[in-house]
Motif scaffolding. Sequence first.
Motif, PDB file in Angstrom:
ATOM      1  N   MET A 247      40.716  42.262  40.452  1.00 36.40           N
ATOM      2  CA  MET A 247      41.553  41.329  39.698  1.00 36.40           C
ATOM      3  C   MET A 247      42.598  40.693  40.622  1.00 36.40           C
ATOM      4  SD  MET A 247      40.448  40.975  36.656  1.00 36.40           S
ATOM      5  CE  MET A 247      39.402  41.768  35.431  1.00 36.40           C
ATOM      6  N   ARG A 248      43.209  41.508  41.483  1.00 32.03           N
ATOM      7  CA  ARG A 248      44.189  40.945  42.415  1.00 32.03           C
ATOM      8  C   ARG A 248      43.544  39.903  43.329  1.00 32.03           C
ATOM      9  NH1 ARG A 248      49.182  43.003  42.416  1.00 32.03           N
ATOM     10  NH2 ARG A 248      49.432  45.017  41.399  1.00 32.03           N
ATOM     11  N   ALA A 249      42.269  40.113  43.636  1.00 35.34           N
ATOM     12  CA  ALA A 249      41.583  39.202  44.559  1.00 35.34           C
ATOM     13  C   ALA A 249      41.245  37.853  43.904  1.00 35.34           C
ATOM     14  CB  ALA A 249      40.311  39.861  45.088  1.00 35.34           C
ATOM     15  N   VAL A 250      40.946  37.848  42.617  1.00 33.47           N
ATOM     16  CA  VAL A 250      40.413  36.605  42.025  1.00 33.47           C
ATOM     17  C   VAL A 250      41.221  36.008  40.866  1.00 33.47           C
ATOM     18  CG1 VAL A 250      38.028  37.176  42.680  1.00 33.47           C
ATOM     19  CG2 VAL A 250      38.862  37.800  40.401  1.00 33.47           C
ATOM     20  N   LEU A 251      42.145  36.765  40.284  1.00 36.60           N
ATOM     21  CA  LEU A 251      42.819  36.261  39.063  1.00 36.60           C
ATOM     22  C   LEU A 251      43.497  34.913  39.267  1.00 36.60           C
ATOM     23  CD1 LEU A 251      44.688  39.059  37.032  1.00 36.60           C
ATOM     24  CD2 LEU A 251      42.740  37.644  36.353  1.00 36.60           C
ATOM     25  N   ALA A 252      44.280  34.800  40.353  1.00 36.33           N
ATOM     26  CA  ALA A 252      45.067  33.571  40.546  1.00 36.33           C
ATOM     27  C   ALA A 252      44.150  32.364  40.770  1.00 36.33           C
ATOM     28  CB  ALA A 252      46.024  33.747  41.720  1.00 36.33           C
ATOM     29  N   ILE A 253      43.134  32.538  41.615  1.00 37.08           N
ATOM     30  CA  ILE A 253      42.226  31.405  41.878  1.00 37.08           C
ATOM     31  C   ILE A 253      41.507  31.017  40.590  1.00 37.08           C
ATOM     32  CG2 ILE A 253      40.402  30.534  43.404  1.00 37.08           C
ATOM     33  CD1 ILE A 253      40.582  33.251  44.891  1.00 37.08           C
ATOM     34  N   CYS A 254      41.045  32.016  39.855  1.00 32.45           N
ATOM     35  CA  CYS A 254      40.280  31.729  38.641  1.00 32.45           C
ATOM     36  C   CYS A 254      41.136  31.023  37.603  1.00 32.45           C
ATOM     37  CB  CYS A 254      39.675  33.007  38.065  1.00 32.45           C
ATOM     38  SG  CYS A 254      38.285  33.614  39.040  1.00 32.45           S
ATOM     39  N   LYS A 255      42.382  31.481  37.442  1.00 30.71           N
ATOM     40  CA  LYS A 255      43.261  30.834  36.469  1.00 30.71           C
ATOM     41  C   LYS A 255      43.519  29.378  36.896  1.00 30.71           C
ATOM     42  CE  LYS A 255      46.257  30.517  33.053  1.00 30.71           C
ATOM     43  NZ  LYS A 255      45.742  30.078  31.754  1.00 30.71           N
ATOM     44  N   ALA A 256      43.776  29.172  38.195  1.00 29.90           N
ATOM     45  CA  ALA A 256      44.061  27.821  38.683  1.00 29.90           C
ATOM     46  C   ALA A 256      42.879  26.884  38.473  1.00 29.90           C
ATOM     47  CB  ALA A 256      44.446  27.870  40.164  1.00 29.90           C
ATOM     48  N   LYS A 257      41.679  27.404  38.621  1.00 30.37           N
ATOM     49  CA  LYS A 257      40.497  26.544  38.524  1.00 30.37           C
ATOM     50  C   LYS A 257      39.857  26.584  37.144  1.00 30.37           C
ATOM     51  CE  LYS A 257      39.197  26.732  43.396  1.00 30.37           C
ATOM     52  NZ  LYS A 257      38.587  25.555  43.983  1.00 30.37           N
ATOM     53  N   GLY A 258      40.428  27.378  36.236  1.00 26.38           N
ATOM     54  CA  GLY A 258      39.852  27.449  34.889  1.00 26.38           C
ATOM     55  C   GLY A 258      38.554  28.234  34.806  1.00 26.38           C
TER      56      GLY A 258
END
Lengths: 104, 445
Positions: B65-76
């Motif tokens: 989650m730490r690895a992908v949460l921010a990118i995923c939220k930013a890109k939808g």
Amino acid sequence: MKLREIAHSRTGDKGNTSNISVIAFDPANYEFLREHVTADRVKLLFASIVRGDVKRFEMPTIGALNFVLMDALGGGVTRSLAVDQHGKSLSSALLDLDLPALRG
Amino acid sequence: MRTIRIGSGAGYSGDRIEPAIELAEKGHIQYLGFECLAERTIALAQQEKMKNPDAGYDPLLERRMRAVLAICKAKGIKIITNMGAANPQAAARKTARIARELGIAGLKIAAVVGDDVLDVCKQGNFPFLEIDGRIGDLGNRLLSANAYLGAEPIVRALQAGADVVITGRVGDPALFLAPLLHEFGWANDDWDSLGRGALVGHLLECAGQITGGYFADPGLKDVAGLARLGFPIGEVSEDGNVVITKVEGSGGAVTEATCKEQLLYEVHDPANYIQPDVVADFSNVTVKQIGPDRVSISGATGKPATPTYKTSVGYIDSYIGEGQMSYGGPGALARGRLALEIVRQRLELCGVQMNEQRFDLIGANALYGSELSEGHDPYEVRIRAAGRTNSLAEAVLIGNEVETLYTNGPAGGGGAFKSAREIIAVASVLVPKELTSPAIQLFEA
């Protein structure tokens, strides 16, 4: 000729059942595989390992055979005493099968 | 025709992390699935949850989650995963905390619950599928019972606006079928579309196993770049047919051969691939390379779903004790055989009660037995004695009898190893769907 020269393979496990695919590199060799790599031969090859039946399913549209080996994994990955608890290495032994030379 | 792109970020619990980050950053995907729940994992997780009500989810959840949460939220990009294991609510709460720490506001997280059917199973006393007996026979050795739920509760979570959906036990392909149902609005009795969607899930669920992982055989099947293997993307059309591809420049390969191996992986009858949502039929599937690292897979169909959920029952099965030791140089095999014979006799002399036993010569016969391995003499061999017992104390004795070969066995043995462990096994039963009640719970960061 060895099976591995004309086909590739992967083993999967579900519970105590193993499945081994045999896939022709060249779909033109599918009929040859169908003729020579029978459920009986696979059962004989693994006679010391597989306790149950061996069934073969045919997949002509992708040039592949699928072997299902029952009671093959010492109770399955969660309780097997074997080094290779999944039986992942079975496909490599199957690919060592001797076949007659290809016709033509 | 409209298409959506779904990435597969993990093929098992311990899988590599960076390929998922690569998919999120460069994969132009709308969904990212993580399949992380092996057959026995949920039984082990259930034991942890019993000790600590906030535990029992995947140990790598936080790292992923730490690895992908921010990118995923930013890109939808929506995340769908079974990392909830025995405790999807705790996993969802943990994910919400991580999101807050990362400064991601308004993240909606759904937990899918209802796969835990232990009480239903106790009441129903269902018969096992592969072994003799019924659930009741397990008595207090019974640990867990989790039904393989379908895509429906995940779809409900997506409809409720979840950015992250965390499940416990669901059919692995359902993680990928759910976004297709959500996006394309297929009816729940549109069996052919569901069959094609189940195939998409089946192809993607093992991540790198379709992009050249677990495929290479030097000289016959070479694959470049396995150290930076790219994970797969399914480009799925509204009709359910799919193109499998990966991020440009990543390692591995997507070819007809890699796709066919995965197509049949863990499949029994290709005409009857039983999933909770559909019985898929792969028998007329075609696989066609349409570009570099692009393979089109079409032609699956489907039949009505069965009235039951396959359910994994976890139980304390037995104990396994094991010992290993290496012998090398000329005569290695003969000394290894002698060593095993000594261990065999010792276990008998000491009265160790075993229900099942194995004496392997690793390097000579451990994988295929003596018959298939005949006529090959190795320069080194590792003996292995393993036995199944009814108690841990007894299991310990097996490894001990291998270790004592140091001063009591053949010449030149080295590298002794011993272990004794409790074995949590799983068996399967079928649970009528109407006895279950899958549900979702929403959390917000």
